[in-house]
Motif scaffolding. Sequence first.
Motif, PDB file in Angstrom:
ATOM      1  N   SER A  57      -3.888  -2.527  -1.268  1.00  0.00           N
ATOM      2  CA  SER A  57      -4.650  -2.749  -1.705  1.00  0.00           C
ATOM      3  C   SER A  57      -4.856  -1.636  -2.393  1.00  0.00           C
ATOM      4  CB  SER A  57      -6.115  -3.367  -1.577  1.00  0.00           C
ATOM      5  OG  SER A  57      -6.677  -3.326  -2.935  1.00  0.00           O
ATOM      6  N   PRO A  58      -4.894  -1.243  -4.063  1.00  0.00           N
ATOM      7  CA  PRO A  58      -4.968  -0.505  -4.822  1.00  0.00           C
ATOM      8  C   PRO A  58      -6.693  -0.234  -4.814  1.00  0.00           C
ATOM      9  CG  PRO A  58      -4.760  -2.189  -6.486  1.00  0.00           C
ATOM     10  CD  PRO A  58      -3.985  -2.918  -4.549  1.00  0.00           C
ATOM     11  N   TYR A  59      -7.068  -1.058  -4.557  1.00  0.00           N
ATOM     12  CA  TYR A  59      -8.536  -0.785  -4.682  1.00  0.00           C
ATOM     13  C   TYR A  59      -9.354  -0.020  -3.417  1.00  0.00           C
ATOM     14  CZ  TYR A  59      -8.247  -3.664  -8.239  1.00  0.00           C
ATOM     15  OH  TYR A  59      -7.945  -4.260  -9.056  1.00  0.00           O
ATOM     16  N   THR A  60     -10.038   0.894  -3.321  1.00  0.00           N
ATOM     17  CA  THR A  60     -10.998   1.155  -2.263  1.00  0.00           C
ATOM     18  C   THR A  60     -12.015   0.075  -1.853  1.00  0.00           C
ATOM     19  OG1 THR A  60     -13.086   2.152  -3.253  1.00  0.00           O
ATOM     20  CG2 THR A  60     -11.229   3.562  -3.530  1.00  0.00           C
ATOM     21  N   LEU A  61     -13.006   0.357  -0.390  1.00  0.00           N
ATOM     22  CA  LEU A  61     -13.880  -0.539  -0.450  1.00  0.00           C
ATOM     23  C   LEU A  61     -14.672  -0.370  -1.161  1.00  0.00           C
ATOM     24  CD1 LEU A  61     -13.716  -2.455   2.278  1.00  0.00           C
ATOM     25  CD2 LEU A  61     -15.384  -1.328   3.213  1.00  0.00           C
ATOM     26  N   GLU A  62     -15.427   0.176  -2.049  1.00  0.00           N
ATOM     27  CA  GLU A  62     -16.569   0.202  -2.929  1.00  0.00           C
ATOM     28  C   GLU A  62     -15.667  -0.169  -4.095  1.00  0.00           C
ATOM     29  OE1 GLU A  62     -16.775   2.981  -0.043  1.00  0.00           O
ATOM     30  OE2 GLU A  62     -15.158   3.135  -1.337  1.00  0.00           O
ATOM     31  N   GLN A  63     -14.811  -0.156  -4.568  1.00  0.00           N
ATOM     32  CA  GLN A  63     -13.828  -0.727  -5.845  1.00  0.00           C
ATOM     33  C   GLN A  63     -13.798  -2.680  -5.993  1.00  0.00           C
ATOM     34  OE1 GLN A  63     -10.748   1.383  -6.205  1.00  0.00           O
ATOM     35  NE2 GLN A  63     -11.920   3.283  -7.621  1.00  0.00           N
ATOM     36  N   ALA A  64     -12.843  -2.720  -4.089  1.00  0.00           N
ATOM     37  CA  ALA A  64     -12.916  -3.712  -4.511  1.00  0.00           C
ATOM     38  C   ALA A  64     -13.626  -5.852  -4.211  1.00  0.00           C
ATOM     39  CB  ALA A  64     -11.823  -4.270  -3.599  1.00  0.00           C
ATOM     40  N   LEU A  81      -9.199  -8.783   2.792  1.00  0.00           N
ATOM     41  CA  LEU A  81      -8.456  -9.099   1.581  1.00  0.00           C
ATOM     42  C   LEU A  81      -9.357  -8.782   0.162  1.00  0.00           C
ATOM     43  CD1 LEU A  81      -6.256 -11.314   3.271  1.00  0.00           C
ATOM     44  CD2 LEU A  81      -5.934  -8.497   3.520  1.00  0.00           C
ATOM     45  N   GLN A  82      -8.586  -8.433  -0.921  1.00  0.00           N
ATOM     46  CA  GLN A  82      -8.560  -9.235  -2.074  1.00  0.00           C
ATOM     47  C   GLN A  82      -6.602  -9.237  -3.163  1.00  0.00           C
ATOM     48  OE1 GLN A  82     -10.711  -6.073  -4.740  1.00  0.00           O
ATOM     49  NE2 GLN A  82      -9.951  -6.990  -6.534  1.00  0.00           N
ATOM     50  N   ASP A  83      -7.480 -10.369  -3.089  1.00  0.00           N
ATOM     51  CA  ASP A  83      -5.530 -11.487  -4.002  1.00  0.00           C
ATOM     52  C   ASP A  83      -4.392 -10.719  -2.650  1.00  0.00           C
ATOM     53  OD1 ASP A  83      -7.652 -11.285  -6.103  1.00  0.00           O
ATOM     54  OD2 ASP A  83      -6.745  -9.069  -7.442  1.00  0.00           O
ATOM     55  N   SER A  84      -5.018 -10.981  -1.494  1.00  0.00           N
ATOM     56  CA  SER A  84      -4.074 -11.532  -0.533  1.00  0.00           C
ATOM     57  C   SER A  84      -3.904  -9.687   0.104  1.00  0.00           C
ATOM     58  CB  SER A  84      -2.813 -11.741  -0.682  1.00  0.00           C
ATOM     59  OG  SER A  84      -2.931 -13.074  -1.032  1.00  0.00           O
ATOM     60  N   ILE A 190     -18.740  -4.158   6.385  1.00  0.00           N
ATOM     61  CA  ILE A 190     -18.797  -5.539   5.831  1.00  0.00           C
ATOM     62  C   ILE A 190     -19.545  -6.151   5.441  1.00  0.00           C
ATOM     63  CG2 ILE A 190     -18.147  -7.876   7.317  1.00  0.00           C
ATOM     64  CD1 ILE A 190     -16.680  -5.702   9.197  1.00  0.00           C
ATOM     65  N   MET A 191     -21.179  -5.675   6.141  1.00  0.00           N
ATOM     66  CA  MET A 191     -22.126  -6.357   5.221  1.00  0.00           C
ATOM     67  C   MET A 191     -22.328  -5.875   3.709  1.00  0.00           C
ATOM     68  SD  MET A 191     -24.531  -8.105   7.311  1.00  0.00           S
ATOM     69  CE  MET A 191     -26.067  -8.262   7.397  1.00  0.00           C
ATOM     70  N   SER A 192     -21.409  -4.752   3.456  1.00  0.00           N
ATOM     71  CA  SER A 192     -21.947  -4.209   2.173  1.00  0.00           C
ATOM     72  C   SER A 192     -20.866  -4.773   1.040  1.00  0.00           C
ATOM     73  CB  SER A 192     -21.692  -2.859   1.766  1.00  0.00           C
ATOM     74  OG  SER A 192     -23.113  -2.012   2.084  1.00  0.00           O
ATOM     75  N   ALA A 193     -19.491  -5.431   1.683  1.00  0.00           N
ATOM     76  CA  ALA A 193     -18.617  -5.395   1.149  1.00  0.00           C
ATOM     77  C   ALA A 193     -18.286  -6.925   1.058  1.00  0.00           C
ATOM     78  CB  ALA A 193     -16.683  -4.800   1.490  1.00  0.00           C
ATOM     79  N   VAL A 194     -18.694  -8.202   1.858  1.00  0.00           N
ATOM     80  CA  VAL A 194     -18.626  -8.750   2.301  1.00  0.00           C
ATOM     81  C   VAL A 194     -19.697  -9.842   1.445  1.00  0.00           C
ATOM     82  CG1 VAL A 194     -17.647 -10.951   3.010  1.00  0.00           C
ATOM     83  CG2 VAL A 194     -16.679  -9.304   3.762  1.00  0.00           C
ATOM     84  N   LYS A 195     -19.696 -11.057   0.606  1.00  0.00           N
ATOM     85  CA  LYS A 195     -20.710 -12.220  -0.290  1.00  0.00           C
ATOM     86  C   LYS A 195     -20.583 -13.128   0.324  1.00  0.00           C
ATOM     87  CE  LYS A 195     -21.069 -10.087  -4.694  1.00  0.00           C
ATOM     88  NZ  LYS A 195     -19.599 -10.820  -6.386  1.00  0.00           N
ATOM     89  N   VAL A 196     -21.956 -13.885   0.393  1.00  0.00           N
ATOM     90  CA  VAL A 196     -21.984 -15.007   1.576  1.00  0.00           C
ATOM     91  C   VAL A 196     -21.090 -15.735   0.684  1.00  0.00           C
ATOM     92  CG1 VAL A 196     -23.435 -16.948   1.991  1.00  0.00           C
ATOM     93  CG2 VAL A 196     -24.606 -14.962   2.239  1.00  0.00           C
ATOM     94  N   GLY A 197     -20.847 -16.731   1.485  1.00  0.00           N
ATOM     95  CA  GLY A 197     -19.929 -18.104   0.854  1.00  0.00           C
ATOM     96  C   GLY A 197     -18.088 -17.389   0.501  1.00  0.00           C
ATOM     97  N   THR A 198     -18.326 -15.957   1.339  1.00  0.00           N
ATOM     98  CA  THR A 198     -16.663 -15.914   1.366  1.00  0.00           C
ATOM     99  C   THR A 198     -15.865 -16.743   2.568  1.00  0.00           C
ATOM    100  OG1 THR A 198     -17.150 -13.303   0.267  1.00  0.00           O
ATOM    101  CG2 THR A 198     -14.746 -13.693   1.809  1.00  0.00           C
TER     102      THR A 198
END
Length: 204
Positions: A57-64, A81-84, A190-198
Motif C-alpha cells: 500500500s502507498p499508505y503508512t499504518l497511520e494514514q491507512a 489491508l486497504q483496497d487489497s 492492530i488495536m489502533s488501526a483496525v475498527k470493530v466491524g472489519t
Amino acid sequence: MMPQQKTGLLKTVFFIIFALAVIVIIANPPNDLDEMQQYYDQLYQQTRSNDIYFPPSPYTLEQAHIDKVYVDKSSQILYLLQDSKAVKSYHIALGDAPKGRKQQEGDERTPEGEYILDYKNENSIAYRSIHISYPNNTDITNAEARGVSPGGDIMIHGQMNGYGHLAGVIQKRNWTDGCMAVTNAEMDEIMSAVKVGTPIEIVW
C-alpha cells in the motif's frame, strides 16, 4: 590451479558464507521491533507454502483505513489491508494443531473462513484482544451434526499478561489454544488501526 577451478572454489566459498549468514539470522533473532519485523519477513520468505501476494500500500499504518484483515495460517502471517494492498503484516503464533479448520472446542485449531472482528477486549487474560465472530451458523451446524461443541472465544491478542518481555522467545513456536498471537507492541498497532466491524478472512 586452472581458472575454472578457481571460479568453482569461489562459488563454493560464497555459498558457505551465505548459508552461515542465514543460520545466524534464524538462530539469533533481534529484539528491536523494526528489526524483529525484518526477521519475521525473512522467515516468512523461507517458509511460505502458498503463492499469496498483496502489493504494498502507498499508505503508512497511520494514514491507512484498514478495510480487511487477511490471515495465511500456512505461513503464519496476518495482513492489514486497504483496497487489497498490504499496509502492514505480522508474524503470528497459532495453536498447537494449526493445520485444518476448527471443528470443535479443545482442538487447538484456528478457524478458516470469513468472519467479522466484532468487539475489542481491554481486560482479557492476554494483553489486549480483538474477538473473531466464530462460530458462525455453518460452524454451529457442522459441530451439532458431529455431536460436539464448536468452541469459541477466538481472538487476535498479545502475549499472556506478565510475559510480554518474553515475546521474542515465545513467538517462535505455536502456543495458543486456537487464537492468533502477536507481540504486545504489534497488538497496540492492530488495536489502533483496525475498527470493530472489519472483516477477516482466514485461510491455510
